[in-house]
Design an enzyme around this catalytic site. Structure first.
Site, PDB file in Angstrom:
ATOM      1  N   ARG A 144       0.852  -1.188   0.000  1.00 24.45           N
ATOM      2  CA  ARG A 144       0.000   0.000   0.000  1.00 24.45           C
ATOM      3  C   ARG A 144       0.895   1.248   0.000  1.00 24.45           C
ATOM      4  O   ARG A 144       1.225   1.799   1.038  1.00 24.45           O
ATOM      5  CB  ARG A 144      -0.899  -0.002   1.240  1.00 24.45           C
TER       6      ARG A 144
ATOM      7  N   SER B  21     -11.337  -3.125   2.693  1.00 23.75           N
ATOM      8  CA  SER B  21     -11.295  -2.278   3.875  1.00 23.75           C
ATOM      9  C   SER B  21     -12.702  -1.824   4.215  1.00 23.75           C
ATOM     10  O   SER B  21     -13.462  -1.407   3.328  1.00 23.75           O
ATOM     11  CB  SER B  21     -10.419  -1.044   3.625  1.00 23.75           C
TER      12      SER B  21
ATOM     13  N   LYS C 171      -5.344   5.926  10.420  1.00 26.01           N
ATOM     14  CA  LYS C 171      -6.769   5.708  10.186  1.00 26.01           C
ATOM     15  C   LYS C 171      -7.638   6.879  10.643  1.00 26.01           C
ATOM     16  O   LYS C 171      -8.864   6.789  10.617  1.00 26.01           O
ATOM     17  CB  LYS C 171      -7.215   4.427  10.904  1.00 26.01           C
TER      18      LYS C 171
END
Length: 202
Positions: A36, A105, A134
């Site tokens: 990622r 996700s 997050k």
């Protein structure tokens, strides 16, 4: 399914080469790596994917590429991991074929249920605890909410968000089949030892 998924972020490695840190984490028991690196162009991401593909294959671990189905196919990854605003899992499946893994996700019950109703193989749900990575996805769910959602989903669920060796056991006890981590391994003084501690948590 995975007990310990490492999500990459080469900016979190404290200036150490990402490939070296991932190699150490694999020695510590990481059984899947999610590539990622959103700021890399396709060519650079492909080259990095090929390096990580070789490491994962040697370690018996899976490699997933975040969002980029083309890169996943090109580097021979085991599948893709889809952000919330990405491909529908069914469309990804049509491109990837039956033999590849698809993860999604999710940050709420509704998102998790939509992923479970699609053609995904697993979902990652969070953030459970507060974490800078997050923060854009809202307030932490906490273990109670995580447990209620995880136990209502037919697919395997991995927890993410501020998880370390001290909290991994609680997350698994709350219904997670495994945990996904970023900084707890990538930024650790000893990534191999950090991975071993998180994986070994009951």
């Amino acid at each position: 399914m995975f007990r310990l998924l490492l999500v990459t972020d080469r900016h979190a490695t404290r200036d150490r080469p990402l490939v070296e840190v991932v190699a150490a984490a694999l020695r510590g028991g990481v059984d899947a790596v999610q590539l990622r690196e959103k700021d890399l162009d396709g060519g650079a991401l492909y080259r990095l994917g090929c390096e990580l593909r070789a490491l994962c294959t040697a370690a018996g671990a899976k490699l997933l590429v975040n969002d980029r189905i083309d890169v996943a196919l090109a580097c021979g990854a085991d599948g893709v991991h889809l952000p919330v605003r990405s491909f529908d899992p069914a469309d990804a499946r049509a491109l990837l074929g039956a033999g590849k893994l698809i993860g999604c996700s999710t940050h709420s019950r509704d998102e998790a249920q939509r992923a479970a109703a699609g053609d995904a193989d697993y979902v990652v749900l969070g953030p459970i605890f507060a974490t800078p990575a997050k923060r854009p996805y809202g307030e932490p769910l906490g273990l109670d909410t995580f447990a209620r959602v995880a136990r209502s989903i037919a697919l395997p669920v991995l927890g993410i968000g501020g998880i370390d060796a001290a909290s991994a056991a609680d997350v698994r006890a709350s219904g997670a089949i495994g945990v996904a981590v970023i900084a707890a391994i990538l930024a650790a003084d000893d990534p191999e030892a950090a991975a071993r501690a998180i994986r070994g948590a009951p």
